[in-house]
Every structure is written in C-alpha cells, then in structure tokens.
Design a protein around this motif. Structure first.
Motif, short mmCIF file in Angstrom:
data_model
loop_
_atom_site.label_atom_id
_atom_site.label_comp_id
_atom_site.label_asym_id
_atom_site.label_seq_id
_atom_site.Cartn_x
_atom_site.Cartn_y
_atom_site.Cartn_z
N VAL A 182 77.78 6.34 111.89
CA VAL A 182 77.66 7.20 113.08
C VAL A 182 76.23 7.15 113.61
O VAL A 182 75.99 6.99 114.81
CB VAL A 182 78.04 8.66 112.74
N ARG A 183 75.27 7.27 112.69
CA ARG A 183 73.86 7.23 113.10
C ARG A 183 73.53 5.87 113.72
O ARG A 183 72.85 5.78 114.73
CB ARG A 183 72.95 7.52 111.90
N GLU A 184 74.09 4.82 113.12
CA GLU A 184 73.85 3.48 113.66
C GLU A 184 74.46 3.32 115.04
O GLU A 184 73.84 2.74 115.94
CB GLU A 184 74.45 2.42 112.73
N ALA A 185 75.66 3.85 115.22
CA ALA A 185 76.33 3.73 116.52
C ALA A 185 75.51 4.42 117.60
O ALA A 185 75.31 3.87 118.69
CB ALA A 185 77.74 4.33 116.44
N ALA A 186 75.01 5.61 117.30
CA ALA A 186 74.22 6.35 118.28
C ALA A 186 72.94 5.61 118.61
O ALA A 186 72.51 5.57 119.78
CB ALA A 186 73.92 7.75 117.76
N THR A 187 72.33 5.01 117.60
CA THR A 187 71.10 4.23 117.83
C THR A 187 71.40 3.02 118.71
O THR A 187 70.67 2.73 119.67
CB THR A 187 70.52 3.76 116.48
N ALA A 188 72.51 2.34 118.39
CA ALA A 188 72.87 1.15 119.16
C ALA A 188 73.17 1.51 120.62
O ALA A 188 72.73 0.83 121.55
CB ALA A 188 74.09 0.48 118.52
N TYR A 189 73.89 2.60 120.80
CA TYR A 189 74.24 3.03 122.16
C TYR A 189 72.97 3.39 122.95
O TYR A 189 72.81 2.99 124.10
CB TYR A 189 75.19 4.22 122.09
N ALA A 190 72.06 4.11 122.29
CA ALA A 190 70.82 4.51 122.97
C ALA A 190 70.02 3.28 123.39
O ALA A 190 69.46 3.22 124.48
CB ALA A 190 69.99 5.42 122.06
N ALA A 191 70.00 2.27 122.52
CA ALA A 191 69.25 1.05 122.84
C ALA A 191 69.85 0.37 124.07
O ALA A 191 69.13 -0.10 124.95
CB ALA A 191 69.27 0.11 121.64
N LYS A 192 71.20 0.35 124.14
CA LYS A 192 71.85 -0.25 125.31
C LYS A 192 71.52 0.50 126.59
O LYS A 192 71.31 -0.10 127.64
CB LYS A 192 73.38 -0.24 125.12
N GLN A 193 71.47 1.82 126.49
CA GLN A 193 71.19 2.63 127.69
C GLN A 193 69.78 2.35 128.19
O GLN A 193 69.57 2.21 129.38
CB GLN A 193 71.31 4.13 127.39
N VAL A 194 68.83 2.25 127.26
CA VAL A 194 67.44 1.99 127.64
C VAL A 194 67.36 0.63 128.33
O VAL A 194 66.72 0.48 129.37
CB VAL A 194 66.51 2.02 126.40
N LYS A 195 68.05 -0.36 127.79
CA LYS A 195 68.08 -1.70 128.35
C LYS A 195 68.62 -1.65 129.78
O LYS A 195 68.04 -2.24 130.69
CB LYS A 195 68.98 -2.57 127.50
N GLU A 196 69.71 -0.93 129.96
CA GLU A 196 70.32 -0.84 131.29
C GLU A 196 69.36 -0.20 132.28
O GLU A 196 69.28 -0.61 133.42
CB GLU A 196 71.62 -0.03 131.22
N GLU A 197 68.65 0.84 131.80
CA GLU A 197 67.70 1.52 132.69
C GLU A 197 66.62 0.54 133.15
O GLU A 197 66.23 0.54 134.31
CB GLU A 197 67.04 2.70 131.96
#
Lengths: 313, 98, 252
Positions: free
Chosen positions: A295-310
């Motif tokens: 779960v912690r890994e998924a949230a980290t991965a998702y956050a990284a994708k969002q930053v990239k998109e931004e």
C-alpha cells in the motif's frame, strides 16, 4: 578546542533552563539518549494500542466503544507526535521502526501483559495511563524543545484517558459480585507491572545520571513511582478496591506510602523478551508493517506519476 | 544517515490556525506520499479536538531554517537599533493620540 | 405495517449500516499500512458508530417499547439486523476495505444528501450532520481508489480483484420493500431507484480514472432487507454482544 567551548555553551543553556532546539549543537550522548528515550516512548504508544485494541469490538456499550476507540486513536496520535519529535534528531521513522523490529529499541514492559477482561481495560486506563501521566507531566519540562512540546500536547489530551479507566473500575466495583471480582482481579494482576513501568530503582538505573544532569529527565524513577503510589492508593480506597501489597503502609513521618518489594527479576525477564505477550505484540506489529508495504509503495508510485504529469503537463 | 529504504513516505510540516484573525502556528509533522493525503493526515492528527479552522502543510525539505551558528550575525545587529521601537521617542508633555 | 413500524425498521437499517461498518473499520486499529492511515480509518469508525447511536436511539423511540440504543445494538439477534450485506464483508486486504468504503460512501453521499430534505426532522437533522462526515469519507476512498488503481502493478491487481469480489453486493444497496414504500409516501425516506444511475456514473468515472475495469458480472446477492445475512454477521454480533449476553444483569 571548539568542542569544549560548544559543550560549555550547551551546558550553560541547560543550566539556564533554556530549551535545546534541533539545529543547536548538542553532545552526541545527549542526542543518543534522546533518541533512545523518545523512540521507546513512541513505540510504547503504538504497541500500547494492541492490548486495549483487543476490546474495541467487545466493548459492552456504544458509549464505552466510542470512548475506547477515541482513546486508542489518541495513542496512535501520540505515537506520531513522538516519532515526529524524534525525527528532528536526524533519524527517520523507518529506522526507528526497524530498531523496534530488531529489538534494539524497547517499549514499556507493561504492554507485554495480557488484557483478559473488560476490567483490565479499565485498569489499563486508570493505572497504566495514570503512571504514564505522572511521567509525562514531569517531562513537559524536558530540555529538548520538540520533546517538551510533544509532551505538552500529549498531557493536554491524555487527561481524559485516566478518567475513562477509573470510571470503568468504579462502575465495576459498584456492580454485581462478578463485576467487582473482575475489577479486583485486574488490579491484582496489573498493579506490580505498573510500578515497574517507572524503571529500576535510582541506584540501579544506568541512564539516570546524565539524563538528570542534562535535564532530559526532570525527576528520578523512584520519585515518580512514589508520586504515583501516593495518589493511586487513595483512588483505590474510594471505589472499594484493594492494592495487592500487604506491606503497603502510610508513613506519617515521611508523608508517603512505604511499599513492598518489586520483583525486578520479573521485570528483567519481560524486558528481555520473556513476557506473556512479547512475541504476540511484535508479531502483530511486523505483520501489519509487512502487509502494508504494498500500500505504501502504491501511494509512493502514484505520487511520483502525478509529479511527472505536473512537470510534463 | 543510513541506507534504509524509506517506506514511511516523505515528511510534511503542519501549521494550524486555531481561530480567525490569528496566525498559523507550527504544530508538528506528518508523513504522506502526496499533498492531498498530507492534508487529510494533518487534519486527522492535529484537529481531533477542534483545534483548528485552517491548515497548511509544507514539504519538510522546502523549509529553510537559519543556522544557530549564524545567530550572532543574523539577530544581534538589530539589538542596538532601539530607534525602531516607539518607546525610544520623547514626546512633548501633554501630547495625545500619538 | 404501520408508519411507526416502518420508521422503526428504516432507522434500524440506517443505524445497522453505520454500526456494522464502524465495527469493521474499528478492526483496523493497530493493523493499518501506516500509522497515519490507522488514524484515518478509526476516525471514520468513530463517525460511523457515533451516527449509529443517534439512529438507533431514534429507532428505539419509534419502536416505543422503552428500549435504549444499547438494547437494540446489544440484545438483538442477527436475524433482526438490517444492514446491507456489503458492510458486513470482512476487511480483507486494504484494497477490499477501500472498495467497500468507495461503494458505500458514494451510496451514502447520495442517500444522505436526499435525507437532509426528509420531512422527518430528526432524520433530516442527523443527515445534515452526517453529510459532512460522508463527504470526507468519500474523498478518502476516492483518493485511495486512484492511488491503488494507478499505483503499482500489485496494487492495481489487488484493487481490481476487490472490485470484482464486492460487485455482487452493490445492487442490494438500492433494494426497497414495503418500509420504503410507506415512508416515501410520507416524504420521509428516499426513493433509492432514483440514486442508482448517479451512483453508477460516479463509480464508473473513478474506476476509469483509476485505470481499472468496471465489473460486468450480473450475479447479485440479496437478503438483508429480510434479515438474511452472510455468515459473517453472526460472528460480528457474537463478539459485539458477548459481555451483555454473558452478564445480562450487569450494567457497564
């Protein structure tokens, strides 16, 4: 020598009752002692959720359930305040948790005793939180700023915890014969382990000297233990319960209670892992930690994708 | 300081405004992977007893703190600038509202 | 069935949904993936159990037999519980809990928004307080759906499995019986059929944004309106009611 001058300035600050803040110079021993003490305190809050947590789903009324749930949630919060203040010393929460898992860091021995009945939930609130509060009130004046601020916040919030426990005990003591027996049984089993929470006698305590000198601790183990006994015995009398110590006696000369001998062999055994619930508490913590990894890994991965998109967008 | 892979998420500092008109005050920190959760976690941790009406969360690494070694240089020069304080000035006796 | 009886049953249904889901969420204490999330889950459990107190109290009033909210929670057998099957399903892994929250919070958001307009002042009052809590629960669940769906391959798989597994409990949320009919006429209850399209639309949007697939299976479980539950409820009740049943004369 730069170090000696720094140490002098540091001790002058301590002597003037000024607080030490994270970026201030501090002796390595001070930092180490703080990490050990604050993390032990934080781990105790977190592991301490488990024994009472046993009873959330079995609380005997909706009111009792809400109170217990809120109290245990507070403990999670207090664990976080403490981890937070420990992290200002340059150690990550991940490392602190790892130290708990490897046994390098300890938590209060009291949580290695089983919580068998609803009365035990009351006794934990009344005795264990009562003991913790005595210690925490004293620690509000600790010399390390972030630790002191966490303690002030915790003391403000904890005041209802002890009342919750005492209320449960009072109700049981006034209830049916079975309920009263349940209450007395709880105090019989939890009284001595609670006294052990304050740690070894001053003469045998390895860490007391420097901790007092640097005002990390403001009062000694024995002083705090005595304060707890003096106020709790009277509370037990009011609700008609007996403290299981035949040698307990008011000493008018010293204006305090004399008490019987604490079984330090038991204390050592439980600290070193051989208490009734040590393994269970640690297994539970590890299990939740490991099962939560994805779960912690998924949230980290998702956050990284969002930053990239931004950045890209 | 260690090579442990951090699985506890980044640190955020939390500032809470207790009531309208007063400044946000630092209350502590939380861990969170993103700003939405940092906000939710701060709300759950620091306003359980109606302690606030507004929250700021800031990535801990974005905070620049002054170095205590620079304290002399940074803060002492202002000690002798007493003329910045109103009490420095002598007003004619009997003057009001100034 | 009289209007009073319908009101009693309706409040039990609303109250049981909160109580049982609150019970399930409270089981997360000390087990969450990270301490911050432990606080979030138990915070929602507190909201839900708090709401159940208000609803069961009102149910007891409607029943008119001098019972308290505790009597209804602690002395009722499982066949007289009316919560949806969805909320009694076990916590599973974190993905199952999040999907259960997501389905239920989306449903409750639509339901309680309408209940704020109920002609029954007590229900409208409870709904007005509750809707604020539900908005928060919904945001929490929606954010996590996105994180898990679009997180790692493992989280994606787990949350898709959870969606597929819990889908069969989704239809029952909108099921109505005589209770609803009577109270809709009185302007007290909400016509659940009017919520379904909106629920599906909201659910689909989030599922797609989370890069997941909306389940297509058509088999749906039902039974709770008649008090027929999955086997899980009996264990919840046994645990919850243990002290009150073991010491019937005791006060706590």
């Amino acid at each position: 020598m730069e170090n000696e001058k720094q140490l002098e300035q540091f001790e002058a600050k301590i002597n003037a009752d000024s607080k030490i803040e994270p970026k201030d110079w501090m002796p390595e021993d001070y930092r180490k002692h703080l990490i050990r003490q604050i993390s032990q305190h934080a781990h105790s809050e977190i592991i301490g959720m488990q024994p009472e947590g046993n009873w959330i789903t079995r609380s005997p009324s909706l009111r009792a359930k809400l109170i217990l749930l809120a109290k245990i949630q507070d403990e999670a919060g207090h664990g976080l305040y403490l981890y937070s203040s420990c992290e200002t010393l340059g150690i990550s929460r991940e490392e602190l948790i790892e130290q708990l898992h490897t046994g390098k860091a300890k938590y209060s021995t009291i949580f290695n005793y089983p919580v068998l009945t609803w009365a035990d939930v009351g006794a934990i609130g009344w005795l264990v939180d009562g003991a913790a509060i005595v210690n925490q009130i004293s620690l509000q004046r600790t010399s390390y700023g972030p630790y002191s601020r966490a303690m002030v916040r915790i003391c403000k919030e904890e005041s209802f915890h002890q009342r919750q426990g005492y209320e449960i005990m009072g109700k049981l003591a006034k209830g049916t014969a079975e309920q009263k027996e349940m209450a007395q049984d709880a105090i019989n089993r939890l009284w001595w382990p609670t006294l052990m929470m304050f740690g070894p006698h001053d003469a045998d305590s390895a860490h007391t000297g420097k901790a007092m000198k640097w005002k990390i601790k403001r009062e000694t183990n024995d002083e705090l233990r005595q304060r707890f006994i003096d106020k709790t015995v009277q509370q037990a009398e009011i609700i008609g319960l007996t403290v299981p110590d035949p040698e307990l006696k008011w000493n008018a000369e010293k204006n305090k209670y004399d008490h019987g001998k604490i079984d330090w062999e038991e204390f050592k055994r439980v600290v070193n892992g051989d208490g009734p619930c040590n393994k269970k508490r640690m297994d539970n913590h590890l299990k939740a930690h490991n099962e939560g990894a994805w779960v912690r890994e998924a949230a980290t991965a998702y956050a990284a994708k969002q930053v990239k998109e931004e950045v890209v967008g | 300081m260690s090579n442990v892979k951090d699985s506890q998420w980044p640190l955020w500092e939390v500032f809470v405004q207790a009531s309208p008109g007063i400044p946000h005050k630092h209350v502590g920190s939380v861990h969170a992977p993103d700003k939405q959760m940092a906000m939710q976690n701060a709300r759950d941790l620091y306003t359980r007893r109606s302690e606030g009406i507004s929250i700021w969360v800031v990535p801990a690494e974005a905070i620049v703190a002054s170095n205590p070694d620079d304290s002399d240089m940074l803060f002492e020069p202002s000690n002798d600038k007493v003329y910045r304080h109103p009490t420095f000035y002598v007003m004619p006796e009997g003057s009001k509202n100034i | 069935m009289t209007k009073q009886e319908a009101l009693f049953n309706y409040c039990l249904r609303l109250g049981d949904n909160s109580l049982i889901l609150g019970h399930r969420l409270s089981e997360w204490s000390s087990k969450a993936p990270i301490i911050e999330e432990d606080l979030a889950l138990t915070n929602m459990a507190l909201d839900l159990i708090g709401r159940s107190v208000a609803l069961l109290k009102y149910a007891a009033e409607a029943e008119g037999k001098g019972h308290s909210e505790d009597d209804l929670a602690y002395r009722r057998p499982e066949r007289k519980f009316y919560n949806n099957l969805l909320v009694e399903q076990p916590n599973g892994d974190f993905a199952v809990t999040i999907v259960r929250q997501f389905f239920n919070s989306t449903f409750e958001f639509l339901l309680y928004e309408e209940l704020t307009k109920s002609k029954d002042a007590t229900i409208a009052g409870i709904a007005a307080k509750t809707i604020k809590e539900i908005k928060y629960h919904l945001r929490h669940a929606t954010d996590w759906m996105l994180r898990l769906g679009d997180g790692t391959p493992e989280s994606h798989l787990r949350v898709q499995n959870a969606l597929n597994d819990l889908w069969m409990f989704s239809d029952e949320l909108f099921e109505m019986n005589e209770v609803d009919e009577i109270l809709i006429k009185e302007g007290i209850a909400v016509d659940l059929t009017t919520l379904k399209t909106n629920w599906e639309k909201r659910i689909n949007e989030v599922i797609l944004e989370a890069t997941l697939i909306v389940p297509t299976s058509t088999f749906m479980q039902t039974g709770s309106r008649q008090g027929i539950h999955s086997e899980y409820l009996g264990y919840i009740i046994a645990e919850m009611q243990y002290l009150q049943r073991a010491y019937p004369d005791a006060k706590w």
